[in-house]
Write an enzyme that holds these catalytic residues in place. Structure first.
Site, PDB file in Angstrom:
ATOM      1  N   GLU A  36      41.883 -19.521  37.613  1.00  0.00           N
ATOM      2  CA  GLU A  36      41.240 -18.361  36.997  1.00  0.00           C
ATOM      3  C   GLU A  36      41.491 -17.072  37.775  1.00  0.00           C
ATOM      4  OE1 GLU A  36      40.049 -21.345  37.205  1.00  0.00           O
ATOM      5  OE2 GLU A  36      39.435 -21.905  35.188  1.00  0.00           O
ATOM      6  N   GLN A  75      37.641 -20.930  29.961  1.00  0.00           N
ATOM      7  CA  GLN A  75      37.397 -22.132  29.144  1.00  0.00           C
ATOM      8  C   GLN A  75      35.897 -22.363  28.947  1.00  0.00           C
ATOM      9  OE1 GLN A  75      39.173 -26.131  30.249  1.00  0.00           O
ATOM     10  NE2 GLN A  75      40.427 -25.470  28.524  1.00  0.00           N
ATOM     11  N   ALA A 100      32.211 -20.271  30.439  1.00  0.00           N
ATOM     12  CA  ALA A 100      31.763 -19.129  31.244  1.00  0.00           C
ATOM     13  C   ALA A 100      31.474 -19.549  32.681  1.00  0.00           C
ATOM     14  CB  ALA A 100      30.520 -18.509  30.615  1.00  0.00           C
ATOM     15  N   HIS A 122      28.474 -26.559  32.512  1.00  0.00           N
ATOM     16  CA  HIS A 122      29.058 -26.179  31.221  1.00  0.00           C
ATOM     17  C   HIS A 122      27.988 -25.534  30.345  1.00  0.00           C
ATOM     18  CE1 HIS A 122      32.033 -29.112  32.604  1.00  0.00           C
ATOM     19  NE2 HIS A 122      32.879 -28.591  31.743  1.00  0.00           N
TER      20      HIS A 122
END
Ligand SMILES: Cc1ncc(C[n+]2csc(CCOP(=O)(O)OP(=O)(O)O)c2C)c(N)n1
Length: 676
Positions: free
Chosen positions: A415, A437, A439, A482
């Site tokens: 990232e 993909q 946050a 997630h």
């Protein structure tokens, strides 16, 4: 030291001499000024000048260089006038950063120099982005990034080299191995014999050279430049050199064994080159003296101009204004974009004239992105698995067929480098949408976002035309990594914009607006809304103004000020409790916040509940509550109440998650307010 002139003419050799002597003589003068207290800090590149100067000489003048804190030679070789450099170091308004940046932490678009941030490694991925821009434009150009041997230990080094290799980017990564990273010797920094050995691991070529020999540096980089452009590949160069002074002048050199200074003194890049030119009879003692006098005179003259710079005049409005790039400057197409103003519940889609149809939240996002791709041929999409696979949530499904793999780019798992590369693309005139993909994973790209993207315009007027899409939020049983709501991390960072739509129409049109905006925008999209809500969406390409909240419904008893999933919780609650007249405001943008809309809502009810899915402490609810108490105190009939999620990580078990979420406490909070 062996010098090979190859085909260089005498004039070129003399020019190189002047170029390497200039930073040396400037530095010697700076050391005097430092002792006199006339400048505050100095990072010396004495003994390393051949690298910065040789690199700048080997590149074309319109090829970007990402220098670091010891690379005065890059700035002088690119002919940046000393008086302005000096004003920069003094913090003058007419330096290169309006007094906002220190030492070498500034860039100049005119000179194709990208300003560093203190964190060192982030420079490397910006070079990737610039090289990618050249590749996409089919230009015969490359970029060159500097790093010290200390900086090679950063993850950013690994990520940037890997991306350059995987994407076949024409970038030169130049390691200045000067033996020490602050006080840390090379043997406490890395374990391979030479850093250039790492090139093989990345699948690129590399070479180790004497960094104190300006002709070697020049000749090597010139050849490597041709290779990178012709082969469309990156290259790693390690220059052995030595830091002859402290990390910065105040920090001393006690930790360096004295014999090393003796040894490296004999390898001085300026003196050795001077001796070579004397031996070759290219220069004489007299001509050398003449050149030195000329440079001395130039330095004195330029310093006089620098010292005469007026004191800075503080203007708060200017300071605030320059945090963001103005839209008109960088986006000539903007004026053709139509806007919808649906900020009032009375809004009717028929007023827009175009066709509207039912769409799910997820399709609205995808549609906005697709139309933006058509509208902006310079828009590049980057993210993990976004190409053929269509992204983790299938937002970009089919995009490769429509727009091709050059514009819809799968990225390696890195990232930080991708945010950095996005900035590089922006520097070269592209727009970028990066898909995070989840946050949650933004934490590993955090530095590039909050320190590079966010601050770059304020620092040296370079905008960062980057949108980062952030699939966010809980309610789907996905556990601590997630599910997070991390918008508050970014709301606290001047220079970013933070958008958080809750309906399909807002999702589409705010994404279009975010992409049209030349500033870095974090675009939060709640995963639980993707397929659970749908609504009326315009077929056409419309934007909604960033920074404008929306009244979802008017009410008289209490105000609920919220965003994202909170809007749907509030609506559901209001529908179940028709006896309470609830005024609901959807903020839609969290930075900048629509304080006027907040105030109007407070005015209507006098009782305010700020509702968000994010955890309570340090959440944006605190900011809104503070602002209301400061600016709307007289309108209040009760203290502002915050309804937020528990101050814990987001638990996996669906019952625990339910208990975690603010929604569970909504009724209690409303009752508290009603009964106050
Ligand atoms: C992320 C980060 N950690 C620590 C520092 C503090 N720091 C500044 S320069 C430096 C040493 C860098 O060494 P090297 O990369 O070898 O470059 P050199 O200073 O030797 O030119 C350190 C530790 C920093 N600027 N950024």
């Amino acid at each position: 030291m062996q010098f090979r002139r190859n085909s260089l003419s005498n004039e070129q050799l003399v020019d190189f001499y002047k170029k390497i002597l200039l930073p040396r003589m400037i530095e010697e003068k700076m050391l005097v000024l430092l002792r006199q207290g006339k400048i505050s800090k100095w990072f010396s590149g004495i003994g390393q000048e051949a690298i910065a100067v040789g690199a700048a000489l080997a590149l074309n003048e319109d090829e970007w260089i990402m220098p670091l804190h010891r690379n005065l030679g890059v700035f002088t070789t690119r002919n940046m006038p000393l008086h302005q450099l000096f004003k920069q170091w003094q913090g003058s308004a007419d330096g290169y950063s309006n007094g906002r940046e220190r030492s070498f932490h500034f860039g100049s678009k005119q000179h194709y120099i990208c300003g560093m941030i203190s964190h060192l490694g982030p420079q490397l991925a910006i070079a990737d982005g610039i090289a990618l821009a050249h590749k996409l434009k089919r230009e015969q150009k490359l970029s060159l990034a500097f790093t010290g041997e200390g900086g090679t230990s950063e993850g950013d080094f690994h990520e940037a080299l890997n991306v350059a290799a995987v994407w076949n980017l024409p970038v030169i990564f130049l390691i200045e191995n000067n033996g020490y990273g602050l006080s840390t010797p090379a043997n406490e920094q890395f374990r391979c014999e030479n850093l250039v050995d790492r090139a093989k691991g990345y699948g690129m070529e590399g070479v180790l050279i004497d960094g104190n020999n300006i002709l070697t540096v020049y000749d090597t980089i010139k050849g490597v430049r041709d290779y990178c452009i012709q082969q469309q590949k990156p290259y790693l160069i390690e220059c052995k050199t030595f830091r002859m002074r402290g990390h910065e002048e105040a920090s001393g050199t006690k930790y360096v064994p004295p014999h090393l200074f003796e040894e490296w003194k004999t390898k001085d890049p300026v003196i050795n080159y001077e001796n070579y030119l004397l031996n070759e009879a290219v220069l004489t003692n007299e001509s050398i003296q003449f050149i030195k006098d000329e440079i001395k005179h130039y330095i004195e003259e330029e310093l006089a101009i620098g010292f005469a710079a007026p004191s800075i005049v503080v203007n708060t409005a200017n300071e605030l204004k320059d945090v963001y790039a103005r839209q008109s400057i960088v986006n000539s197409q903007r004026s053709t974009v139509k806007r919808i103003d649906n900020s009032d519940p009375g809004f009717s889609s028929s007023s827009t004239g175009g066709d509207w149809g039912e769409a799910r939240f997820i399709n609205a996002i995808s549609d906005g992105l697709k139309q933006s791709m058509r509208h902006h041929p310079n828009l590049i999409l980057m993210g993990q698995d976004i190409a053929e696979y269509g992204g983790a949530f299938k937002i970009t499904e089919g995009f490769v067929d429509m727009f091709g793999k050059e514009r819809v780019r799968n990225t390696p798992l890195c990232e930080s480098a991708i945010v950095g590369a996005a900035l590089g693309l922006s520097i070269e005139g592209f727009k970028v949408m990066m898909e995070m993909q989840f946050a949650d994973f933004v934490s590993v790209g955090f530095n590039q976002i909050v320190n590079n993207l966010a601050k770059i315009h304020y620092r040296w007027e370079q905008h960062a035309d980057v949108v980062i899409r952030m699939p966010t939020g809980a309610g789907v049983g996905a556990g601590p990594f997630h599910s997070q709501s991390n918008e508050a991390w970014f709301v606290h960072t001047p220079g970013l914009k933070v958008v958080y739509p809750s309906t399909p129409v807002d999702a589409k049109s705010l994404l279009i607006a975010a992409i049209n905006d030349p500033n870095p925008v974090l675009y939060f999209e709640h995963k639980a809304l993707y397929r659970s809500i749908s609504g009326n969406v315009p077929d056409d390409y419309y934007e909604i103004e960033i920074g404008k909240a929306k009244v979802v419904q008017y009410g008289e008893d209490i105000s609920v000020i919220t965003y994202g999933a909170g809007v749907h919780w509030a609506l559901e609650y209001a529908n179940l409790h028709k006896d309470i007249s609830i005024d609901i405001t959807d903020l839609r943008t969290l930075l900048p916040l629509d304080y006027d809309a907040v105030k109007r809502s407070v005015q209507r009810t006098g009782k305010v509940l700020v509702l968000h899915e994010d955890t309570l402490t340090g959440g944006i609810g605190g900011e809104i509550a503070a602002w209301i108490s400061e600016h709307c105190f007289e309108m209040l009939d009760a203290p502002v109440v915050r309804c937020a999620s528990l101050d814990t990580p987001v638990p996996f078990n669906i019952e625990l998650e339910k208990n975690f979420l603010a929604k569970t406490r909504l009724d209690a909070c409303v009752q508290k307010l009603i009964n106050y």
